[in-house]
Design a protein around this motif. Structure first.
Motif, PDB file in Angstrom:
ATOM      1  N   ALA A 140     -11.580   2.143  10.287  1.00  0.00           N
ATOM      2  CA  ALA A 140     -10.837   0.767  10.261  1.00  0.00           C
ATOM      3  C   ALA A 140     -11.038   0.046   8.992  1.00  0.00           C
ATOM      4  O   ALA A 140     -10.201  -0.458   8.456  1.00  0.00           O
ATOM      5  CB  ALA A 140     -11.387   0.071  11.482  1.00  0.00           C
ATOM      6  N   ARG A 141     -12.420  -0.161   8.464  1.00  0.00           N
ATOM      7  CA  ARG A 141     -12.732  -0.510   7.259  1.00  0.00           C
ATOM      8  C   ARG A 141     -11.968   0.044   6.201  1.00  0.00           C
ATOM      9  O   ARG A 141     -11.504  -0.746   5.180  1.00  0.00           O
ATOM     10  CB  ARG A 141     -14.088  -0.780   7.203  1.00  0.00           C
ATOM     11  N   GLU A 158      -8.529  -1.207   5.919  1.00  0.00           N
ATOM     12  CA  GLU A 158      -8.244  -2.392   5.416  1.00  0.00           C
ATOM     13  C   GLU A 158      -8.470  -2.608   3.793  1.00  0.00           C
ATOM     14  O   GLU A 158      -7.695  -3.105   3.068  1.00  0.00           O
ATOM     15  CB  GLU A 158      -9.312  -3.284   6.206  1.00  0.00           C
ATOM     16  N   SER A 189       1.070  -1.141  -0.119  1.00  0.00           N
ATOM     17  CA  SER A 189       0.052   0.121  -0.121  1.00  0.00           C
ATOM     18  C   SER A 189       0.762   1.297   0.001  1.00  0.00           C
ATOM     19  O   SER A 189       2.061   1.144   0.442  1.00  0.00           O
ATOM     20  CB  SER A 189      -0.987   0.012   1.369  1.00  0.00           C
ATOM     21  N   ARG A 241      -5.222  -0.813   2.213  1.00  0.00           N
ATOM     22  CA  ARG A 241      -4.078  -1.801   2.369  1.00  0.00           C
ATOM     23  C   ARG A 241      -4.264  -2.794   1.099  1.00  0.00           C
ATOM     24  O   ARG A 241      -2.975  -3.502   0.679  1.00  0.00           O
ATOM     25  CB  ARG A 241      -3.706  -2.229   3.714  1.00  0.00           C
ATOM     26  N   GLY A 242      -5.453  -3.114   0.718  1.00  0.00           N
ATOM     27  CA  GLY A 242      -5.275  -4.217  -0.238  1.00  0.00           C
ATOM     28  C   GLY A 242      -5.799  -3.472  -1.699  1.00  0.00           C
ATOM     29  O   GLY A 242      -6.056  -4.380  -2.336  1.00  0.00           O
ATOM     30  N   GLU A 244      -4.069   6.563   8.917  1.00  0.00           N
ATOM     31  CA  GLU A 244      -4.358   6.052  10.286  1.00  0.00           C
ATOM     32  C   GLU A 244      -3.931   6.842  11.598  1.00  0.00           C
ATOM     33  O   GLU A 244      -4.539   6.895  12.277  1.00  0.00           O
ATOM     34  CB  GLU A 244      -3.506   4.446  10.232  1.00  0.00           C
TER      35      GLU A 244
END
Length: 265
Positions: A98-99, A102, A2, A105-106, A10
């Motif tokens: 938080a979602r 995720e 990422s 990062r993907g 974050e």
């Protein structure tokens, strides 16, 4: 892998979460420098945008008062949350952020380079996320000033945001303040780990440059004041009168630059 901007997002979201964790109901209702927005509304604004970016909030509720564009979108996110406890609004922000981390990062590399809508016009998605870091930190500082709880005025997120301001200082110095050819304005910001930054004007263009030994004018302020001025939260004339921002060298040019600092719409 990422983009490094994800770690900055974050950091700023965690800082906001820590700020809000122990606020009272009265503190959540505290007005901020954004007209009509409370501390709660600042968090609602961040939440709504991240929900939109996650594809969960494509069409916000209709608003009253004839608002259009981004103003209508913002009010559409904020208004439904005004009756909810601040802690509940913060929990919703923590969940979507938080979602989003995720998801980011993907994200495949090609998606980071994909050009699309951003607040500054069509640009790569990566650029949009860099803007998100700045926007979230600016709103965190709105909350902190309103609450009288200073913090998060140093570190990687702050340096990122100062870099963002520097990117726009050519417009401020050259176009808004009308600095003449051959002049150089230095911004000596207390708390800027990268040291003084300069904008030089040559051939009708103003752009960042290395600070010279003898600049035409030097603007002195701390990080919080400088950011609040750039974001239009603090009145430049009042900041000058109160000594929150000072000028050395060409006083007239330096004061014109300070008066021109508000550029964030």
């Amino acid at each position: 892998m990422s983009d490094p901007v994800v770690d900055l997002l974050e950091s700023v979201w965690v800082s906001i979460a820590h700020l809000g964790a122990d606020l009272s109901n009265e503190q959540w209702d505290t007005p901020t420098e954004c007209p009509g927005w409370s501390v709660r509304d600042q968090v609602s604004h961040i939440t709504g945008l991240e929900l939109m970016l996650a594809g969960e909030n494509p069409e916000p509720p209709a608003t009253e008062g004839g608002l259009e564009g981004i103003a209508a979108f913002n009010e559409g996110q904020i208004a439904p949350r005004r009756s909810r406890p601040g802690a509940e609004v913060l929990a919703e922000m923590n969940d979507i952020c938080a979602r989003r981390l995720e998801m980011l990062r993907g994200l495949p590399e090609e998606k980071w380079d994909e050009v699309g809508f951003t607040p500054i016009g069509d640009a790569p998605y990566r650029t949009f996320m860099h803007i998100r870091v700045f926007d979230c930190w600016a709103h965190e500082q709105d909350m902190r000033r309103a609450l009288g709880i200073p913090g998060h005025l140093s570190g990687p997120v702050v340096q990122h945001c100062l870099d963002w301001h520097t990117r726009n200082m050519g417009y401020v110095v050259g176009k808004k303040a009308g600095a003449p050819d051959g002049s150089t304005v230095v911004f000596d910001i207390v708390g800027d780990a990268d040291g003084p930054r300069a904008v030089a004007v040559a051939d009708g263009r103003a752009k960042p440059s290395a600070p010279p030994d003898n600049p035409t004018a030097t603007v002195h302020a701390d990080v919080d004041t400088y950011n609040a001025l750039c974001c239009g939260r603090t009145d430049p004339s009042g900041a000058l009168a109160g000594g929150l921002v000072t000028v050395a060298g060409d006083i007239d040019l330096g004061e014109r630059v300070i008066l021109a600092l508000p550029y964030v719409s």
